[in-house]
Design a protein around this motif. Structure first.
Motif, PDB file in Angstrom:
ATOM      1  N   ASN A  93       0.842  -1.212   0.000  1.00 19.85           N
ATOM      2  CA  ASN A  93       0.000   0.000   0.000  1.00 19.85           C
ATOM      3  C   ASN A  93       0.869   1.251   0.000  1.00 19.85           C
ATOM      4  O   ASN A  93       0.592   2.214  -0.715  1.00 19.85           O
ATOM      5  CB  ASN A  93      -0.899   0.036   1.241  1.00 19.85           C
ATOM      6  N   ARG A 144       2.187   1.679  -3.356  1.00 19.17           N
ATOM      7  CA  ARG A 144       1.113   1.973  -4.300  1.00 19.17           C
ATOM      8  C   ARG A 144       0.627   3.423  -4.186  1.00 19.17           C
ATOM      9  O   ARG A 144       0.357   4.062  -5.187  1.00 19.17           O
ATOM     10  CB  ARG A 144      -0.051   1.003  -4.039  1.00 19.17           C
ATOM     11  N   ILE A 173       0.205   9.908  -0.741  1.00 18.93           N
ATOM     12  CA  ILE A 173      -0.919  10.841  -0.912  1.00 18.93           C
ATOM     13  C   ILE A 173      -1.733  11.041   0.378  1.00 18.93           C
ATOM     14  O   ILE A 173      -2.486  11.998   0.482  1.00 18.93           O
ATOM     15  CB  ILE A 173      -1.865  10.350  -2.040  1.00 18.93           C
ATOM     16  N   ILE A 191      -4.475   9.782   3.560  1.00 17.58           N
ATOM     17  CA  ILE A 191      -5.891   9.353   3.554  1.00 17.58           C
ATOM     18  C   ILE A 191      -6.731  10.464   4.210  1.00 17.58           C
ATOM     19  O   ILE A 191      -6.409  10.902   5.318  1.00 17.58           O
ATOM     20  CB  ILE A 191      -6.066   8.038   4.344  1.00 17.58           C
ATOM     21  N   ILE A 231     -11.183   2.547   6.339  1.00 21.96           N
ATOM     22  CA  ILE A 231     -10.321   1.868   5.352  1.00 21.96           C
ATOM     23  C   ILE A 231     -10.018   0.396   5.655  1.00 21.96           C
ATOM     24  O   ILE A 231      -9.537  -0.307   4.792  1.00 21.96           O
ATOM     25  CB  ILE A 231      -8.986   2.626   5.091  1.00 21.96           C
ATOM     26  N   TYR A 273     -13.401  -1.296   0.945  1.00 24.38           N
ATOM     27  CA  TYR A 273     -13.419   0.162   1.047  1.00 24.38           C
ATOM     28  C   TYR A 273     -12.177   0.730   0.393  1.00 24.38           C
ATOM     29  O   TYR A 273     -11.050   0.341   0.687  1.00 24.38           O
ATOM     30  CB  TYR A 273     -13.491   0.592   2.525  1.00 24.38           C
ATOM     31  N   LYS A 284     -10.205   6.260  -3.276  1.00 26.42           N
ATOM     32  CA  LYS A 284     -10.542   6.646  -4.656  1.00 26.42           C
ATOM     33  C   LYS A 284     -10.626   5.365  -5.452  1.00 26.42           C
ATOM     34  O   LYS A 284      -9.596   4.769  -5.773  1.00 26.42           O
ATOM     35  CB  LYS A 284      -9.440   7.551  -5.220  1.00 26.42           C
ATOM     36  N   SER A 309      -7.232   3.345  -6.995  1.00 27.39           N
ATOM     37  CA  SER A 309      -6.702   2.138  -6.360  1.00 27.39           C
ATOM     38  C   SER A 309      -6.940   0.914  -7.230  1.00 27.39           C
ATOM     39  O   SER A 309      -6.157  -0.017  -7.234  1.00 27.39           O
ATOM     40  CB  SER A 309      -7.261   1.960  -4.963  1.00 27.39           C
ATOM     41  N   GLY A 325      -5.490  -2.362  -6.599  1.00 27.49           N
ATOM     42  CA  GLY A 325      -6.044  -2.556  -5.255  1.00 27.49           C
ATOM     43  C   GLY A 325      -7.465  -3.093  -5.304  1.00 27.49           C
ATOM     44  O   GLY A 325      -8.233  -2.773  -6.202  1.00 27.49           O
ATOM     45  N   SER A 326      -7.800  -3.922  -4.348  1.00 26.70           N
ATOM     46  CA  SER A 326      -9.146  -4.504  -4.316  1.00 26.70           C
ATOM     47  C   SER A 326      -9.960  -3.949  -3.154  1.00 26.70           C
ATOM     48  O   SER A 326     -11.168  -4.132  -3.086  1.00 26.70           O
ATOM     49  CB  SER A 326      -9.035  -6.020  -4.145  1.00 26.70           C
ATOM     50  N   GLY A 327      -9.285  -3.305  -2.206  1.00 23.89           N
ATOM     51  CA  GLY A 327     -10.002  -2.812  -1.031  1.00 23.89           C
ATOM     52  C   GLY A 327     -10.104  -3.875   0.058  1.00 23.89           C
ATOM     53  O   GLY A 327     -10.807  -3.692   1.044  1.00 23.89           O
ATOM     54  N   GLY A 360      -7.087  -5.507   1.181  1.00 22.53           N
ATOM     55  CA  GLY A 360      -5.770  -5.638   1.823  1.00 22.53           C
ATOM     56  C   GLY A 360      -5.777  -5.336   3.311  1.00 22.53           C
ATOM     57  O   GLY A 360      -5.312  -6.152   4.119  1.00 22.53           O
ATOM     58  N   LEU A 361      -6.321  -4.160   3.694  1.00 21.73           N
ATOM     59  CA  LEU A 361      -6.260  -3.788   5.113  1.00 21.73           C
ATOM     60  C   LEU A 361      -7.230  -4.595   5.984  1.00 21.73           C
ATOM     61  O   LEU A 361      -6.973  -4.785   7.166  1.00 21.73           O
ATOM     62  CB  LEU A 361      -6.508  -2.281   5.277  1.00 21.73           C
ATOM     63  N   SER A 362      -8.354  -5.068   5.382  1.00 21.57           N
ATOM     64  CA  SER A 362      -9.255  -5.939   6.169  1.00 21.57           C
ATOM     65  C   SER A 362      -8.493  -7.193   6.552  1.00 21.57           C
ATOM     66  O   SER A 362      -8.606  -7.682   7.692  1.00 21.57           O
ATOM     67  CB  SER A 362     -10.479  -6.391   5.376  1.00 21.57           C
ATOM     68  N   THR A 371       1.365   8.539   5.224  1.00 23.27           N
ATOM     69  CA  THR A 371       0.595   7.662   6.116  1.00 23.27           C
ATOM     70  C   THR A 371       1.555   6.870   7.000  1.00 23.27           C
ATOM     71  O   THR A 371       2.630   6.457   6.536  1.00 23.27           O
ATOM     72  CB  THR A 371      -0.252   6.696   5.266  1.00 23.27           C
TER      73      THR A 371
HETATM   74  P1  ADP Z   1      -6.434  -1.691  -1.611  1.00 25.31           P
HETATM   75  O1  ADP Z   1      -6.233  -3.102  -2.022  1.00 25.31           O
HETATM   76  O2  ADP Z   1      -7.418  -0.951  -2.435  1.00 25.31           O
HETATM   77  O3  ADP Z   1      -5.190  -0.978  -1.345  1.00 25.31           O
HETATM   78  P2  ADP Z   1      -6.679  -1.715   1.226  1.00 25.31           P
HETATM   79  O4  ADP Z   1      -7.679  -2.347   2.106  1.00 25.31           O
HETATM   80  O5  ADP Z   1      -5.279  -2.167   1.385  1.00 25.31           O
HETATM   81  O6  ADP Z   1      -7.199  -1.867  -0.224  1.00 25.31           O
HETATM   82  O7  ADP Z   1      -6.740  -0.183   1.484  1.00 25.31           O
HETATM   83  C1  ADP Z   1      -7.989   0.474   1.490  1.00 25.31           C
HETATM   84  C2  ADP Z   1      -7.851   1.882   0.983  1.00 25.31           C
HETATM   85  O8  ADP Z   1      -7.104   2.652   1.907  1.00 25.31           O
HETATM   86  C3  ADP Z   1      -7.105   1.975  -0.308  1.00 25.31           C
HETATM   87  O9  ADP Z   1      -7.962   1.843  -1.406  1.00 25.31           O
HETATM   88  C4  ADP Z   1      -6.518   3.349  -0.245  1.00 25.31           C
HETATM   89  O10 ADP Z   1      -7.416   4.316  -0.749  1.00 25.31           O
HETATM   90  C5  ADP Z   1      -6.305   3.604   1.229  1.00 25.31           C
HETATM   91  N1  ADP Z   1      -4.909   3.352   1.654  1.00 25.31           N
HETATM   92  C6  ADP Z   1      -4.389   2.266   2.188  1.00 25.31           C
HETATM   93  N2  ADP Z   1      -3.059   2.421   2.467  1.00 25.31           N
HETATM   94  C7  ADP Z   1      -2.759   3.664   2.114  1.00 25.31           C
HETATM   95  C8  ADP Z   1      -1.568   4.435   2.105  1.00 25.31           C
HETATM   96  N3  ADP Z   1      -0.433   3.962   2.612  1.00 25.31           N
HETATM   97  N4  ADP Z   1      -1.628   5.697   1.657  1.00 25.31           N
HETATM   98  C9  ADP Z   1      -2.765   6.205   1.188  1.00 25.31           C
HETATM   99  N5  ADP Z   1      -3.944   5.545   1.117  1.00 25.31           N
HETATM  100  C10 ADP Z   1      -3.930   4.282   1.558  1.00 25.31           C
END
Ligand code: ADP
Length: 463
Positions: free
Chosen positions: A364, A367, A395, A397, A405, A410, A413, A417, A422-424, A426-428, A451
């Motif tokens: 992330n 990315r 950039i 958040i 997030i 979720y 943008k 992503s 990105g699939s949304g 990753g962080l879950s 971040t």
């Molecule tokens: P994705 O696979 O889309 O990255 P994540 O669950 O990892 O999904 O992250 C969710 C959202 O959080 C991302 O779509 C992005 O918009 C935001 N995000 C995550 N990590 C960062 C980061 N390091 N800097 C900026 N935005 C981030």
């Protein structure tokens, strides 16, 4: 419900029956204690007084007449005889001399004591109480005074008032029973409502709720049911949203692959365009692969029964391994890593899962960072925790998105992503895996500045 109703009803009827039986026994006892004892006491009082008329010597006819004279102004029957065997001739019923005055009774009489007898008399069809008083002179039984009284039956004691009382008690019991019947019905109504609500729930009507009309146990049960129903409904909604999102996420790459695949198959595109289309197909296929892998990971993680093997892990090595895997990705954006590791930190965890956490977070960071920037990765000890901080200059958040997030699918943008792969999810996945390691995850961010993701994991306890 009918069964509970019958049980409560039965219990109340049983209670009434037991009370009646008890009352009957009590009345019988009181009859014995009060009425019979009272009669005996007054007979003894009379007998004692009459006894005093005897001054010794032979029992004369005059004395007998004087004693029997008492009959004229008393409801007791009094007789005086010289020989107890003469008694049969006086009283209007049969008397067996041997049972009336046996050796025992004789003994008492000779000592000047009275003897009381109670027995059923066929002729009167009732109990008869009799008391015998001795007329003793110089240790000789010169005669006896015999007093008897037919006891009233218990039913005769029950006069009109008592009958009225019993009658009104029966009517009162019937009215009471009607109220109790309605009362039980009223108490059981919420239970009935609950029963039909449960049936509705099991048929999939998750919006079913019951009225909470009281604060008692029944009300609490209704409240608990409503809470449970709300939780199931929420879960069901989430499940539906999740499925809808998954199918939506898969539909886009599938339509790309299908469209470009057909175009290539039918030779609609040639040369450079064809090559671009092939690259797109591969990219989209990769995205689908990644998405399905991530979904699998999520499902596996949310299944609490899945046993994950934990063992001691040198944290810095796992973080280094994650960085090594992402080196090319970082290089392609001229992003460099600044690292600082505490080599002493050992945590108890699963290496693959921990690596997955770091890969997701660092990926992330890459990315969402601009080209030619820096990502700092640091590990340190803080009390009993291992702390891993991953800070980028990307950039950032927005504050309004920050609390969401880690939710599934979720993305701040969506377009960006998605274009970045990105699939949304990753962080879950990161949040779930950190939880599995009994740790916690915090994310601080500032738009335009970067971040910072902080992961706390308990250190391995020293043996
Ligand atoms: P994705 O696979 O889309 O990255 P994540 O669950 O990892 O999904 O992250 C969710 C959202 O959080 C991302 O779509 C992005 O918009 C935001 N995000 C995550 N990590 C960062 C980061 N390091 N800097 C900026 N935005 C981030």
């Amino acid at each position: 419900m009918k069964k509970i109703f019958a049980k409560i009803w039965g219990l109340i009827v049983l209670f009434i029956v037991v009370t009646i039986v008890f009352m009957y026994v009590l009345t019988d006892y009181l009859y014995e204690q009060l009425y019979v004892e009272d009669t005996e006491a007054s007979m003894i009082e009379v007998g004692d007084k009459l006894q005093t008329k005897y001054k010794g010597g032979k029992v004369t006819d005059a004395l007998i007449a004087e004693i029997e004279d008492y009959n004229t102004y008393s409801n007791l029957d009094v007789f005086a005889v010289r020989n107890p065997r003469e008694l049969s001739a006086c009283v209007p019923f049969e008397i067996d001399y041997d049972t009336l005055i046996g050796p025992n009774e004789r003994q008492h009489l000779l000592q000047g004591e009275s003897v009381t007898k109670i027995g059923y008399e066929e002729r009167f069809q009732r109990q008869i109480i009799s008391v015998i008083f001795p007329l003793v002179d110089q240790n000789r039984l010169e005669g006896i005074i015999y007093i008897y009284y037919p006891l009233a039956k218990i039913t005769e004691l029950a006069n009109e008032e008592v009958l009225l009382l019993i009658g009104s008690a029966i009517i009162f019991s019937c009215i009471l029973a009607a109220f109790v019947y309605q009362g039980i019905k009223h108490i059981l109504r919420p239970l009935k409502e609950l029963q039909s609500a449960v049936e509705k729930m099991s048929n999939g009507e998750y919006s079913t709720r019951v009225n909470v009309s009281s604060k008692d146990e029944m009300g609490k049960l209704s409240e608990a049911f409503n809470e449970m129903a709300a939780a199931i409904e929420r879960e069901d909604d989430q499940q539906k949203t999740f499925l809808a999102t998954v199918s939506h996420e898969l539909r886009t790459p599938i339509s790309y692959v299908k469209g470009y695949g057909e175009a290539i198959q039918k030779n609609y595109i040639e040369g450079k365009e064809r090559e671009q289309a092939m690259n797109l197909i591969v990219r989209e296929a990769e995205r689908m692969e990644r998405l399905t892998n991530e979904l699998l990971e999520l499902v596996r993680g949310s299944n609490e029964n899945t046993a994950v093997e934990f063992y001691p892990i040198v944290l810095s090595e796992t973080v280094r391994e994650a960085i090594r895997l992402l080196k090319n990705q970082a290089d392609s954006k001229d992003i460099h890593f600044v690292t600082s590791f505490d080599e002493q930190i050992i945590v108890e965890g699963n290496e693959e899962k921990l690596k997955q956490i770091f890969i997701n977070v660092i990926e992330n960071a890459i990315r969402y960072s601009n080209n030619d920037s820096k990502i700092s990765i640091l590990t340190k000890m803080m009390k009993d925790n291992a702390v891993i901080e991953i800070t980028d200059q990307g950039i950032g958040i927005p504050d309004k998105d920050l609390p969401h997030i880690t939710e599934r699918f979720y993305r701040v943008k969506k377009a960006r992503s998605r274009a970045d792969g990105g699939s949304g999810l990753g962080l879950s996945i990161v949040e779930q895996l950190v939880k599995q390691h009994k740790g916690n995850l915090t994310i601080q961010s500032e738009v335009g500045k970067g971040t910072k993701v902080t992961i706390n994991i308990p250190m391995m306890e020293e043996l």
